[in-house]
Design a protein around this motif. Sequence first.
Motif, PDB file in Angstrom:
ATOM      1  N   ILE A  10       6.220  -3.427   6.922  1.00  0.00           N
ATOM      2  CA  ILE A  10       5.201  -4.169   7.881  1.00  0.00           C
ATOM      3  C   ILE A  10       5.449  -5.615   8.379  1.00  0.00           C
ATOM      4  O   ILE A  10       5.216  -5.508   9.634  1.00  0.00           O
ATOM      5  CB  ILE A  10       3.804  -4.373   6.752  1.00  0.00           C
ATOM      6  CG1 ILE A  10       3.277  -2.886   6.366  1.00  0.00           C
ATOM      7  CG2 ILE A  10       2.807  -5.253   7.416  1.00  0.00           C
ATOM      8  CD1 ILE A  10       2.389  -2.995   5.246  1.00  0.00           C
ATOM      9  N   ILE A  11       6.090  -6.188   7.487  1.00  0.00           N
ATOM     10  CA  ILE A  11       6.382  -7.605   7.896  1.00  0.00           C
ATOM     11  C   ILE A  11       7.594  -7.457   8.983  1.00  0.00           C
ATOM     12  O   ILE A  11       7.588  -8.114   9.971  1.00  0.00           O
ATOM     13  CB  ILE A  11       6.948  -8.400   6.652  1.00  0.00           C
ATOM     14  CG1 ILE A  11       5.925  -8.888   5.607  1.00  0.00           C
ATOM     15  CG2 ILE A  11       7.449  -9.696   7.335  1.00  0.00           C
ATOM     16  CD1 ILE A  11       4.751  -9.485   6.355  1.00  0.00           C
ATOM     17  N   ILE A  55       2.730   9.953   2.449  1.00  0.00           N
ATOM     18  CA  ILE A  55       2.725   9.591   3.773  1.00  0.00           C
ATOM     19  C   ILE A  55       1.391   9.116   4.625  1.00  0.00           C
ATOM     20  O   ILE A  55       1.608   8.450   5.415  1.00  0.00           O
ATOM     21  CB  ILE A  55       3.490  10.722   4.738  1.00  0.00           C
ATOM     22  CG1 ILE A  55       3.733  10.262   6.070  1.00  0.00           C
ATOM     23  CG2 ILE A  55       2.434  11.873   4.788  1.00  0.00           C
ATOM     24  CD1 ILE A  55       5.103   9.666   6.156  1.00  0.00           C
ATOM     25  N   SER A  56       0.538   9.682   4.285  1.00  0.00           N
ATOM     26  CA  SER A  56      -1.089   9.348   4.873  1.00  0.00           C
ATOM     27  C   SER A  56      -1.152   7.910   4.251  1.00  0.00           C
ATOM     28  O   SER A  56      -1.640   7.068   5.114  1.00  0.00           O
ATOM     29  CB  SER A  56      -2.132  10.384   4.304  1.00  0.00           C
ATOM     30  OG  SER A  56      -2.294  10.193   2.963  1.00  0.00           O
ATOM     31  N   VAL A  57      -1.133   7.626   3.119  1.00  0.00           N
ATOM     32  CA  VAL A  57      -1.375   6.362   2.686  1.00  0.00           C
ATOM     33  C   VAL A  57      -0.387   5.443   3.009  1.00  0.00           C
ATOM     34  O   VAL A  57      -0.805   4.024   3.461  1.00  0.00           O
ATOM     35  CB  VAL A  57      -1.421   6.230   1.064  1.00  0.00           C
ATOM     36  CG1 VAL A  57      -1.332   5.063   0.278  1.00  0.00           C
ATOM     37  CG2 VAL A  57      -2.598   6.933   0.613  1.00  0.00           C
ATOM     38  N   VAL A  61      -1.384   2.231   5.856  1.00  0.00           N
ATOM     39  CA  VAL A  61      -1.271   0.710   5.385  1.00  0.00           C
ATOM     40  C   VAL A  61      -0.078   0.192   6.390  1.00  0.00           C
ATOM     41  O   VAL A  61      -0.696  -0.813   6.969  1.00  0.00           O
ATOM     42  CB  VAL A  61      -0.508   0.762   3.904  1.00  0.00           C
ATOM     43  CG1 VAL A  61      -0.095  -0.704   3.483  1.00  0.00           C
ATOM     44  CG2 VAL A  61      -1.547   1.159   2.841  1.00  0.00           C
ATOM     45  N   TRP A  62       0.799   0.878   6.655  1.00  0.00           N
ATOM     46  CA  TRP A  62       1.787   0.260   7.675  1.00  0.00           C
ATOM     47  C   TRP A  62       0.991  -0.032   8.866  1.00  0.00           C
ATOM     48  O   TRP A  62       1.301  -1.307   9.532  1.00  0.00           O
ATOM     49  CB  TRP A  62       3.012   1.175   7.716  1.00  0.00           C
ATOM     50  CG  TRP A  62       4.192   0.593   8.564  1.00  0.00           C
ATOM     51  CD1 TRP A  62       5.010  -0.203   8.571  1.00  0.00           C
ATOM     52  CD2 TRP A  62       4.370   1.355   9.976  1.00  0.00           C
ATOM     53  NE1 TRP A  62       5.637  -0.384   9.406  1.00  0.00           N
ATOM     54  CE2 TRP A  62       5.407   0.625  10.532  1.00  0.00           C
ATOM     55  CE3 TRP A  62       3.620   2.113  10.890  1.00  0.00           C
ATOM     56  CZ2 TRP A  62       6.049   0.943  11.649  1.00  0.00           C
ATOM     57  CZ3 TRP A  62       4.135   2.523  12.101  1.00  0.00           C
ATOM     58  CH2 TRP A  62       5.344   1.747  12.610  1.00  0.00           C
ATOM     59  N   SER A  63       0.350   0.876   9.459  1.00  0.00           N
ATOM     60  CA  SER A  63      -0.143   0.528  10.816  1.00  0.00           C
ATOM     61  C   SER A  63      -1.367  -0.352  10.657  1.00  0.00           C
ATOM     62  O   SER A  63      -1.746  -1.126  11.452  1.00  0.00           O
ATOM     63  CB  SER A  63      -0.409   2.050  11.415  1.00  0.00           C
ATOM     64  OG  SER A  63      -1.465   2.598  11.034  1.00  0.00           O
TER      65      SER A  63
END
Length: 103
Positions: A10-11, A55-57, A61-63
């Motif tokens: 994410i960062i 993958i869904s989680v 979270v990432w996007s």
Amino acid sequence: MSWVYLFLAIISEVTGITCMKLSVGFTKLLPSIAIFIFYGISLTSLTIAIKKIDISVAYAVWSGLGTSLIATIGILWFEEPVNFLKIASIGIIIIGVIGLNIK
């Protein structure tokens, strides 16, 4: 450890997006190179994270957090206009990410 990789992803993604803005359409060399470096780190870290995280989680979270963070950076650093709808929308994204993590 997978969550550490996810937060690194994410960062790195947010840093890469910020470098896109700073590159001024690939006219500045260092931010242009940094885009590819940070996206490489981000996608590699995300790939490692999804070995253990659904993958869904992981993608939510990432996007979701990435979108919320870059919107906040746009407001605070790049002085983008802010209004109630924008703030509420960021909140809704965060609520959605939390909702996907509830088991």
